[in-house]
Design a protein around this motif. Structure first.
Motif, PDB file in Angstrom:
ATOM      1  N   GLN A  59       0.799  -1.229   0.000  1.00  0.00           N
ATOM      2  CA  GLN A  59       0.000   0.000   0.000  1.00  0.00           C
ATOM      3  C   GLN A  59       0.832   1.280   0.000  1.00  0.00           C
ATOM      4  OE1 GLN A  59      -0.969  -2.646   2.305  1.00  0.00           O
ATOM      5  NE2 GLN A  59      -2.277  -3.249   0.564  1.00  0.00           N
ATOM      6  N   ALA A  60       2.017   1.247   0.595  1.00  0.00           N
ATOM      7  CA  ALA A  60       2.726   2.507   0.791  1.00  0.00           C
ATOM      8  C   ALA A  60       4.222   2.293   0.972  1.00  0.00           C
ATOM      9  CB  ALA A  60       2.154   3.242   2.010  1.00  0.00           C
ATOM     10  N   VAL A  61       4.954   3.403   0.882  1.00  0.00           N
ATOM     11  CA  VAL A  61       6.373   3.465   1.221  1.00  0.00           C
ATOM     12  C   VAL A  61       6.481   4.246   2.528  1.00  0.00           C
ATOM     13  CG1 VAL A  61       8.625   4.389   0.552  1.00  0.00           C
ATOM     14  CG2 VAL A  61       7.140   3.358  -1.170  1.00  0.00           C
ATOM     15  N   TYR A  62       7.294   3.736   3.467  1.00  0.00           N
ATOM     16  CA  TYR A  62       7.481   4.376   4.762  1.00  0.00           C
ATOM     17  C   TYR A  62       8.942   4.800   4.885  1.00  0.00           C
ATOM     18  CZ  TYR A  62       3.166   1.761   5.570  1.00  0.00           C
ATOM     19  OH  TYR A  62       1.901   1.230   5.446  1.00  0.00           O
ATOM     20  N   VAL A  63       9.179   6.017   5.283  1.00  0.00           N
ATOM     21  CA  VAL A  63      10.532   6.535   5.426  1.00  0.00           C
ATOM     22  C   VAL A  63      10.658   7.184   6.799  1.00  0.00           C
ATOM     23  CG1 VAL A  63      12.311   8.058   4.487  1.00  0.00           C
ATOM     24  CG2 VAL A  63      10.672   6.963   2.934  1.00  0.00           C
ATOM     25  N   ALA A  64      11.772   6.926   7.462  1.00  0.00           N
ATOM     26  CA  ALA A  64      12.085   7.571   8.738  1.00  0.00           C
ATOM     27  C   ALA A  64      13.451   8.229   8.612  1.00  0.00           C
ATOM     28  CB  ALA A  64      12.082   6.557   9.879  1.00  0.00           C
ATOM     29  N   VAL A  65      13.541   9.478   8.996  1.00  0.00           N
ATOM     30  CA  VAL A  65      14.796  10.216   8.943  1.00  0.00           C
ATOM     31  C   VAL A  65      15.090  10.758  10.332  1.00  0.00           C
ATOM     32  CG1 VAL A  65      16.066  12.117   7.891  1.00  0.00           C
ATOM     33  CG2 VAL A  65      14.361  10.866   6.544  1.00  0.00           C
ATOM     34  N   ARG A  66      16.216  10.375  10.877  1.00  0.00           N
ATOM     35  CA  ARG A  66      16.691  10.893  12.156  1.00  0.00           C
ATOM     36  C   ARG A  66      17.733  11.967  11.872  1.00  0.00           C
ATOM     37  NH1 ARG A  66      16.338  12.309  17.309  1.00  0.00           N
ATOM     38  NH2 ARG A  66      15.474  10.289  17.984  1.00  0.00           N
ATOM     39  N   ALA A  67      17.393  13.211  12.201  1.00  0.00           N
ATOM     40  CA  ALA A  67      18.277  14.353  11.980  1.00  0.00           C
ATOM     41  C   ALA A  67      18.898  14.736  13.322  1.00  0.00           C
ATOM     42  CB  ALA A  67      17.490  15.522  11.386  1.00  0.00           C
ATOM     43  N   GLU A 125       8.858  11.137  10.094  1.00  0.00           N
ATOM     44  CA  GLU A 125       8.326   9.859   9.613  1.00  0.00           C
ATOM     45  C   GLU A 125       7.346  10.133   8.476  1.00  0.00           C
ATOM     46  OE1 GLU A 125       7.846   6.262  12.543  1.00  0.00           O
ATOM     47  OE2 GLU A 125       7.061   8.061  13.517  1.00  0.00           O
ATOM     48  N   TYR A 126       7.441   9.341   7.424  1.00  0.00           N
ATOM     49  CA  TYR A 126       6.603   9.509   6.234  1.00  0.00           C
ATOM     50  C   TYR A 126       5.795   8.245   5.969  1.00  0.00           C
ATOM     51  CZ  TYR A 126       9.758  13.338   4.681  1.00  0.00           C
ATOM     52  OH  TYR A 126      10.496  14.486   4.579  1.00  0.00           O
ATOM     53  N   ARG A 127       4.600   8.452   5.457  1.00  0.00           N
ATOM     54  CA  ARG A 127       3.847   7.379   4.806  1.00  0.00           C
ATOM     55  C   ARG A 127       3.394   7.914   3.457  1.00  0.00           C
ATOM     56  NH1 ARG A 127      -1.203   5.361   3.493  1.00  0.00           N
ATOM     57  NH2 ARG A 127      -1.360   3.066   3.596  1.00  0.00           N
ATOM     58  N   ILE A 128       3.955   7.358   2.366  1.00  0.00           N
ATOM     59  CA  ILE A 128       3.678   7.804   1.003  1.00  0.00           C
ATOM     60  C   ILE A 128       2.904   6.699   0.292  1.00  0.00           C
ATOM     61  CG2 ILE A 128       4.686   8.610  -1.161  1.00  0.00           C
ATOM     62  CD1 ILE A 128       7.220   9.333   0.484  1.00  0.00           C
ATOM     63  N   PRO A 129       1.603   6.852   0.075  1.00  0.00           N
ATOM     64  CA  PRO A 129       0.830   5.806  -0.603  1.00  0.00           C
ATOM     65  C   PRO A 129       1.349   5.539  -2.013  1.00  0.00           C
ATOM     66  CG  PRO A 129      -0.623   7.404   0.460  1.00  0.00           C
ATOM     67  CD  PRO A 129       0.761   7.986   0.496  1.00  0.00           C
ATOM     68  N   LEU A 130       1.365   4.294  -2.409  1.00  0.00           N
ATOM     69  CA  LEU A 130       1.804   3.940  -3.760  1.00  0.00           C
ATOM     70  C   LEU A 130       0.880   4.543  -4.810  1.00  0.00           C
ATOM     71  CD1 LEU A 130       2.777   0.183  -3.295  1.00  0.00           C
ATOM     72  CD2 LEU A 130       4.310   2.162  -3.421  1.00  0.00           C
ATOM     73  N   SER A 131      -0.364   4.851  -4.427  1.00  0.00           N
ATOM     74  CA  SER A 131      -1.296   5.448  -5.381  1.00  0.00           C
ATOM     75  C   SER A 131      -0.848   6.837  -5.827  1.00  0.00           C
ATOM     76  CB  SER A 131      -2.697   5.538  -4.767  1.00  0.00           C
ATOM     77  OG  SER A 131      -2.697   6.385  -3.614  1.00  0.00           O
TER      78      SER A 131
END
Length: 560
Positions: free
Chosen positions: A96-104, A186-192
């Motif tokens: 359903q989605a791509v999840y990305v986490a970035v610790r700055a 934190e990101y949630r990017i839907p594949l749609s």
């Protein structure tokens, strides 16, 4: 829709940049090592359990399984030097989605700059994290998702390896949290919201991938995949995201219905029969988006919502030429990069100049009616031309074809007025009109070369004999071919375009084109053209060739 005559245009210029000052040369001397300049690779991990919660806290078990990437390199102010603060990024995905986490990381979290503002906040100093996905892996197009430390979102679509369109908007989620170690996004990017080609026989895909960070108080921009200023292009310098396996195109379906209402209160206009202290206007319509495949999208609209168009910036136009505005309506922004056909190649086209000199300008669909109201009368005039319906198919195939077809039908618009004798009448101020645009581009050599073509057609129903419509052309057709080719290690680029147009209409309509500020056929000393009031058609053509040095060393230049 461009319905104007195109005349031959030939221009030449040579621009060479001087060597940078000594201070600048010392900054640029921090050239990345060969290992750093190689295309970096990241490994995507498919979720094996529940998706992570978007709360800005990386305590979910899923993140422990993701492989972090780091060792960010400065793009500014010291290109090629290691980033002054540590940054780590992790990526997961499911169906359903791509999840990305970035610790700055930041030892002084109280110094993080995080202004709060509207979506697509720009022109304000802030700490940002940018995630960019070239899901086609064509090294020319990418989707960018940005968030600052206050949670303000910004998204953009990159095309042609360098261009950026902030008018592109997607539906995605992000959460941020500032803590003692810095801040987390934190990101949630839907594949749609992405467009991607189908995988190979094993279902595996490789995407372009980039993560960037901005530190406002240090004026620092750092990247995971090194972005070198002496190399041409932006998207083509992304790293690779491997391990994306088994993604199947879902039946992406989005329906966006709307209703709108407007109330206008205006001062009294004595004698105006159309005056009302409280004037109300209502409307309804819908936009539809359907994924034919993972990379081809059908978009349709019925009476699109102009309320979704952000207020155009105020401008004072002291020229004889029209003002061009960016497109914000969702129907027209989908796949808009495919329909772009740049002609006329001055050097500053890359900075945005002359980008409106192209055969298709979508803001003319639904514009205010063009014909004037009857003189010396009270009238009630529509603000915009109704788009009865429009449909578009756009996308990119796995074989490198970018395809776009658009057709739109706008309504006949009438103004109500009272003639001097007091009789209620109506007059047509915009005819029933059909617009058609077709565009195709074929990429070669991994996106380094391409050839394409475009056809546009406008057909108006002028039957009825209303004299107010005599200044509009009956039909207009434009066709063109364009191509580009990078060579010399990608540091040189050859671009060429040829475009032809023909318009037909009454003698009044063709005379209006000849006398317009874009042509001035009547100007003294114009030996190649003459004003002819008897003509009922015009044809013209344009051809341009550009050779430019766009990368390598300290010099840039071109011949046009």
């Amino acid at each position: 829709m461009r319905c104007t005559l195109l005349l031959p245009a030939i221009a030449a210029a040579l621009l060479v940049a001087h060597p940078a000052p000594a201070a600048a040369q010392s900054r640029q001397s921090a050239t990345p090592s060969p290992a750093a300049t190689a295309r970096r690779q990241a490994q995507a991990v498919r979720l094996a359990g529940p998706a992570p919660r978007l709360d800005g806290v990386l305590d979910d078990a899923a993140w422990a399984a993701a492989q972090p990437v780091g060792e960010f390199v400065q793009r500014a102010p010291n290109p090629g030097a290691p980033a002054t603060l540590r940054t780590e990024a992790r990526l997961l995905y499911d169906d359903q989605a791509v999840y990305v986490a970035v610790r700055a990381y930041d030892p002084h979290p109280d110094s993080i700059v995080a202004p709060v503002g509207r979506r697509d906040l720009s022109g304000v100093s802030s700490d940002w994290v940018h995630v960019m996905l070239d899901s086609y892996n064509d090294k020319r197009t990418a989707f960018r998702f940005s968030v600052n430390a206050a949670g303000v979102q910004k998204d953009a679509f990159h095309s042609n390896d360098t261009s950026e369109d902030l008018g592109w908007d997607a539906v995605w989620q992000a959460a941020v949290k500032v803590d003692s170690a810095g801040w987390v996004a934190e990101y949630r990017i839907p594949l749609s919201q992405l467009r991607f080609a189908s995988g190979g026989s094993d279902g595996a895909q490789t995407w372009g991938y980039q993560v960037s960070r901005e530190i406002a108080r240090r004026s620092e921009i750092s990247d995971w995949a090194v972005e070198r200023g002496d190399v041409n292009g932006f998207v083509s310098q992304f790293g690779e995201l491997r391990g994306v396996i088994g993604l199947k195109p879902g039946r992406r379906l989005e329906l966006l219905p709307y209703t709108s209402a407007r109330l206008t209160r205006a001062p009294d206009r004595p004698g105006d029969p159309f005056y009302s202290q409280n004037q109300t206007v209502g409307g309804a319509g819908a936009d539809l988006k359907y994924g034919l495949t993972s990379n081809l999208t059908l978009t349709a609209t019925i009476n699109p919502d102009f309320g979704q168009v952000e207020a155009d910036p105020s401008q004072v136009n002291l020229t004889a030429f029209e003002t061009f505005f960016s497109e914000r309506r969702p129907f027209f922004t989908e796949g808009s990069d495919i329909f772009r056909f740049d002609a006329n190649f001055p050097y500053f086209v890359r900075s945005g100049g002359f980008r409106n000199d192209q055969p298709f300008y979508s803001r003319r669909l639904g514009r205010p009616p063009q014909a004037s109201d009857p003189d010396n009368t009270y009238a009630e005039r529509p603000d915009a031309t109704t788009i009865l319906g429009a449909a578009k198919v756009s996308g990119k195939t796995p074989t490198g074809w970018s395809i776009g077809v658009l057709n739109a039908l706008t309504a006949r618009e009438q103004t109500s007025y009272v003639d001097p004798g007091g009789t209620d009448r109506t007059a047509t101020v915009e005819p029933l009109t059909n617009y058609l645009v077709g565009r195709a581009i074929k990429d070669f050599r991994g996106g380094k070369s391409a050839i394409g073509g475009i056809v546009t057609a406008t057909v108006r129903d002028l039957d009825g004999g209303d004299p107010r419509l005599s200044l509009l052309t009956r039909n207009a057709v434009v066709a063109g071919l364009d191509g580009r080719h990078r060579f010399g290690g990608g540091n040189y680029e050859l671009r060429a375009a040829v475009l032809g147009s023909t318009v037909h209409g009454s003698t009044d309509a063709i005379s209006r084109i000849q006398l317009s500020p874009g042509h001035y056929f009547q100007r003294p000393g114009a030996g190649e053209v003459d004003f002819d009031p008897t003509r009922t058609s015009l044809s013209g053509w344009l051809a341009d060739v550009k050779v430019e040095k766009t990368g390598g060393g300290f010099t840039r230049g071109g011949v046009y």
